[in-house]
Design a protein around this motif. Structure first.
Motif, short mmCIF file in Angstrom:
data_model
loop_
_atom_site.label_atom_id
_atom_site.label_comp_id
_atom_site.label_asym_id
_atom_site.label_seq_id
_atom_site.Cartn_x
_atom_site.Cartn_y
_atom_site.Cartn_z
N THR A 222 64.92 12.67 4.12
CA THR A 222 66.32 12.89 3.72
C THR A 222 66.59 12.59 2.25
OG1 THR A 222 66.86 10.63 4.43
CG2 THR A 222 67.19 12.41 6.04
N ASP A 223 65.87 11.61 1.69
CA ASP A 223 66.16 11.18 0.32
C ASP A 223 64.87 10.92 -0.46
OD1 ASP A 223 69.30 10.39 0.30
OD2 ASP A 223 68.39 9.88 2.23
N VAL A 224 64.88 11.31 -1.73
CA VAL A 224 63.81 10.97 -2.68
C VAL A 224 64.49 10.58 -3.99
CG1 VAL A 224 61.76 11.73 -3.93
CG2 VAL A 224 62.21 12.62 -1.64
N GLU A 225 64.24 9.37 -4.47
CA GLU A 225 64.87 8.90 -5.70
C GLU A 225 63.83 8.27 -6.61
OE1 GLU A 225 68.12 6.32 -4.83
OE2 GLU A 225 69.08 7.74 -3.42
N SER A 226 63.99 8.51 -7.90
CA SER A 226 63.09 7.90 -8.88
C SER A 226 63.74 6.66 -9.49
CB SER A 226 62.77 8.91 -9.99
OG SER A 226 62.01 8.29 -11.02
N LEU A 227 62.96 5.57 -9.59
CA LEU A 227 63.45 4.33 -10.20
C LEU A 227 62.83 4.09 -11.58
CD1 LEU A 227 63.25 1.96 -7.09
CD2 LEU A 227 65.23 3.24 -7.91
N ASP A 228 61.91 4.99 -11.97
CA ASP A 228 61.20 4.85 -13.24
C ASP A 228 61.24 6.19 -13.96
OD1 ASP A 228 59.31 4.66 -15.32
OD2 ASP A 228 58.09 3.22 -14.21
N PRO A 229 61.80 6.24 -15.19
CA PRO A 229 61.91 7.51 -15.92
C PRO A 229 60.57 8.21 -16.12
CG PRO A 229 63.19 5.79 -16.99
CD PRO A 229 62.37 5.11 -15.94
N ALA A 230 59.49 7.48 -16.03
CA ALA A 230 58.17 8.08 -16.24
C ALA A 230 57.73 8.92 -15.05
CB ALA A 230 57.13 6.99 -16.52
N TYR A 231 58.41 8.77 -13.94
CA TYR A 231 58.04 9.50 -12.72
C TYR A 231 59.24 10.33 -12.23
CZ TYR A 231 54.01 6.36 -12.48
OH TYR A 231 52.86 5.66 -12.75
N SER A 232 59.01 11.62 -12.04
CA SER A 232 60.05 12.48 -11.48
C SER A 232 60.11 12.29 -9.97
CB SER A 232 59.74 13.96 -11.79
OG SER A 232 58.56 14.37 -11.11
N GLU A 233 61.13 12.86 -9.33
CA GLU A 233 61.23 12.77 -7.88
C GLU A 233 60.03 13.44 -7.20
OE1 GLU A 233 64.93 14.32 -6.51
OE2 GLU A 233 66.14 12.75 -7.45
N GLU A 234 59.56 14.56 -7.80
CA GLU A 234 58.37 15.23 -7.26
C GLU A 234 57.14 14.34 -7.34
OE1 GLU A 234 60.56 16.58 -9.24
OE2 GLU A 234 61.42 18.15 -7.95
N ASP A 235 57.04 13.58 -8.45
CA ASP A 235 55.91 12.65 -8.58
C ASP A 235 55.98 11.56 -7.51
OD1 ASP A 235 55.02 14.04 -10.83
OD2 ASP A 235 56.15 12.77 -12.22
N VAL A 236 57.17 11.01 -7.34
CA VAL A 236 57.36 9.94 -6.35
C VAL A 236 56.98 10.45 -4.95
CG1 VAL A 236 59.07 8.49 -5.19
CG2 VAL A 236 59.15 8.77 -7.68
N LEU A 237 57.47 11.65 -4.60
CA LEU A 237 57.22 12.18 -3.26
C LEU A 237 55.74 12.55 -3.08
CD1 LEU A 237 58.22 13.09 -0.53
CD2 LEU A 237 58.95 15.25 -1.54
N THR A 238 55.11 13.10 -4.12
CA THR A 238 53.70 13.47 -4.02
C THR A 238 52.83 12.24 -3.78
OG1 THR A 238 54.00 15.39 -5.46
CG2 THR A 238 51.76 14.56 -5.19
N LEU A 239 53.08 11.19 -4.53
CA LEU A 239 52.28 9.96 -4.37
C LEU A 239 52.52 9.34 -3.00
CD1 LEU A 239 52.76 8.42 -7.93
CD2 LEU A 239 50.65 9.39 -6.98
N ALA A 240 53.78 9.32 -2.56
CA ALA A 240 54.09 8.75 -1.25
C ALA A 240 53.41 9.54 -0.14
CB ALA A 240 55.60 8.74 -1.03
N ALA A 241 53.46 10.87 -0.25
CA ALA A 241 52.86 11.72 0.78
C ALA A 241 51.34 11.55 0.81
CB ALA A 241 53.22 13.18 0.52
N ARG A 242 50.71 11.46 -0.36
CA ARG A 242 49.25 11.28 -0.39
C ARG A 242 48.86 9.96 0.27
NH1 ARG A 242 46.04 12.62 -5.70
NH2 ARG A 242 44.40 12.34 -4.13
#
Length: 634
Positions: A327-347
């Motif tokens: 339902t939600d994907v949020e970035s807490l670090d400007p160096a990482y986009s929401e896509e980056d956060v979700l990709t790492l979490a999914a892996r």
């Protein structure tokens, strides 16, 4: 043609004889002074042709000590002939024969849903042999485990599971869905459906009498023969009413010394419209429901469904989709986009077997992200998972997996919304948040609103946490929420509502909700096409997994009962008006029968209105995009 003559043959022959008698100069004034001639003979022949079945039916009924309507007509017709009123005898029997033919034709028409289902049952299948060859075989030659081949435009012959292939299957006969369902490897298919595109290889599971189609036919057949309480009452009423009419006619005849008046009272007292009004309504209502993918167990349950004023609904899988979604994907670090956060979490979650992991992986794939497997991972019980990705340690879970203090405010906010939120960290540093939840079904808000529009109270009963239940309830607008329940608690809720004088329908999954379903006035099973047990046991089975079918079914039940009441009123009013007409003069035996049969035709016509399709097209359409799909598209 054979069926036509079986139904209408007597009427046609009798009618031709009456017309011939009239052309030959038959006297229809009631005078018996003219000498007997050919016209009178033709009228007698017409009365005998139309009346012999009526007399025989009356005799058969008397043998089992039942005074039937046929006896009233028989006595009236024979009495008219003894008085020399050949026209009256012929007219009464002819009109009654028309009424009987109309009743049979109408009941056949209202049973069309059943006949359509029977006609749709396949008889042969294309069997795929082990050497790759195919052969056409009779259904009885198949055994569970055989492989059948179905090509575009062919009928699916068995219940089974798709082994290979892909295609669109028209399941309207089973679920009432107007849009073909996409089938691929692992999908369920049902006998009697049609493949509209593609080619499927199917492992046979349910064959012939064991198929879902056969169980539906059996259920609809039993349901249409099942009597409603009102029908049972009317039959008991007629067992006293019919003899009462005969006694009243005898008393009036003796008191007035007017035999013709007594015979006329017998004719107008026939409760034909009263007797046919209820069964034809029930058969039409249940038949219409079956065509729309709703199975109602019988007339008694249809009447009860019309009274439902409270619906108790299980949350998981009924109001919600029954599985977690991202339902939600949020970035807490400007160096990482929401896509980056979700990709790492999914892996990282590819190494986890937790149900929430699947939701995160599917969410990433739905967004077009590439999710590769990790080489090394370490599940941390009760906290989450750590995985090695590109030389970095990726953590998904609680703040305990991260280094130092982490602000939990956003996590708590998402949790308050009924979502399960998790930190995503890289080398102990929080870079983002992902959240999952069991999302509300696309059709649930419309279904709840439709029930509210019908004045039905909606109670959500769930074993889920109070916070989660409250959020789902707020989104849907249900009237009452009961959360953190055990199965026996749902049973207590149903009993409590019934003690308040409410008529309760319970919608559940049929497993842990069995006690509550059995106790409710109406037990409802959703998505029953895939559950033969639900088809056999549920009071009301929604073949498609669509909640809006419930308010539709309850509305149809209410319309059917309303039709029964209108028809009863018409039947009684007709008898009353004719009685007044006889007592004050002007209504003869033939006129009385004419109006009587007109009332039969009228109640039949009103019942037939139930067969008009009223299921909205959007209730059969493919589901709209989910909230998550729209977010991803945006």
């Amino acid at each position: 043609m054979k069926n036509f003559w079986r139904t209408w043959g007597v009427v046609v022959i009798s009618g031709v004889l009456i017309v011939a008698a009239l052309l030959a100069g038959a006297d229809i004034t009631g005078s018996a002074t003219a000498p007997f001639g050919l016209p009178d003979a033709l009228m007698i022949a017409a009365a005998v042709v139309a009346g012999y079945r009526i007399v025989w039916s009356a005799i058969q009924a008397l043998r089992i000590k039942v005074i039937s309507i046929d006896l009233l007509v028989s006595v009236a017709a024979i009495g008219a002939m003894l008085l020399g009123n050949w026209w009256e005898a012929a007219a009464v029997t002819f009109l009654f024969a028309i009424g009987g033919a109309l009743e049979r034709a109408t009941l056949n028409r209202t049973r069309k849903a059943l006949s359509d289902l029977v006609d749709s049952a396949p008889e042969t299948a294309t069997k795929l042999n082990e050497d790759g060859s195919t052969e056409t075989v009779e259904l009885w030659e198949l055994i569970p485990g055989d492989t059948v081949l179905v090509k575009n435009g062919e009928q699916v012959p068995v219940d089974g599971r798709v082994i290979s292939g892909r295609g669109g299957v028209d399941e309207a006969q089973i679920t009432g869905e107007s849009v073909p369902a996409e089938k691929a490897e692992g999908s369920e298919v049902f006998a009697g459906t049609w493949l509209r595109s593609g080619v499927l290889r199917i492992e046979a599971i349910g064959i012939g009498a064991d198929s879902t189609l056969a169980k539906i036919i059996h259920r609809v057949e039993d349901a249409q023969d099942d009597k409603a309480k009102t029908q049972t009452f009317m039959e008991k009423f007629s067992t006293w009413y019919t003899p009462g009419v005969m006694v009243a006619a005898l008393v009036i005849g003796l008191a007035t010394m007017n035999v013709e008046l007594a015979l006329t009272l017998l004719v107008i007292g026939c409760p034909g419209a009263l007797v046919i009004s209820i069964p034809v309504s029930i058969v039409a209502g249940i038949g219409r429901a079956a065509q729309d993918g709703v199975l109602i167990k019988g007339g008694e349950y249809l009447e009860t469904a019309a009274k439902v004023d409270t619906v108790v609904v299980d949350k998981t899988g009924t109001l919600t989709n029954g599985r977690p979604e991202l339902t939600d994907v949020e970035s807490l670090d400007p160096a990482y986009s929401e896509e980056d956060v979700l990709t790492l979490a999914a892996r990282a979650e590819t190494a986890s077997e937790h149900p929430l992991a699947d939701a995160i992986i599917r969410g990433a794939q739905d967004r077009g992200l590439v999710v590769e497997m990790v080489d090394k991972a370490e599940p941390v019980t009760g906290k989450g998972i750590r995985a090695e990705v590109g030389g970095h340690t990726i953590a998904v879970g609680s703040a305990d997996l991260l280094d130092g203090e982490v602000d939990p405010t956003r996590i708590l906010e998402l949790n308050e919304l009924g979502r399960t939120a998790m930190f995503v960290g890289v080398d102990g540093h929080a870079i983002g948040i992902v959240a999952v939840a069991d999302t509300v079904r696309d059709d649930a808000p419309a279904a709840v609103q439709a029930m509210h529009d019908r004045g039905i109270r909606v109670v959500m009963a769930t074993g889920d946490a109070e916070r989660v239940a409250a959020n789902v309830a707020a989104e849907l607008g249900v009237d009452e929420v009961r959360a953190e329940l055990m199965p026996e608690d749902k049973l207590d809720i149903v009993k409590e509502l019934q003690a308040e004088g409410r008529t309760v329908a319970m919608v559940g999954d049929g497993v842990n909700d069995t006690p509550a379903l059995a106790t409710a006035d109406i037990g409802v099973a959703m998505g029953a096409a895939g559950s033969p047990a639900a088809i056999e046991t549920a009071d009301l089975a929604l073949m498609a997994d669509r909640l809006p079918r419930l308010p539709y079914a309850l509305g149809l039940a209410k319309r059917t009962v309303g039709t029964m009441r209108v028809n009863i009123a018409i039947a009684l009013l007709t008898v009353l008006i004719l009685l007044i007409g006889v007592l004050f003069g002007g209504v003869t035996m033939a006129i009385g029968m004419l109006f009587h049969q007109a009332s039969v035709l009228l109640v039949i016509g009103i019942a037939m209105l139930l067969l008009i399709p009223r299921l909205k097209k959007n209730e059969s359409a493919s589901p709209q995009k989910s909230e998550l799909d729209e977010k991803v598209t945006a």
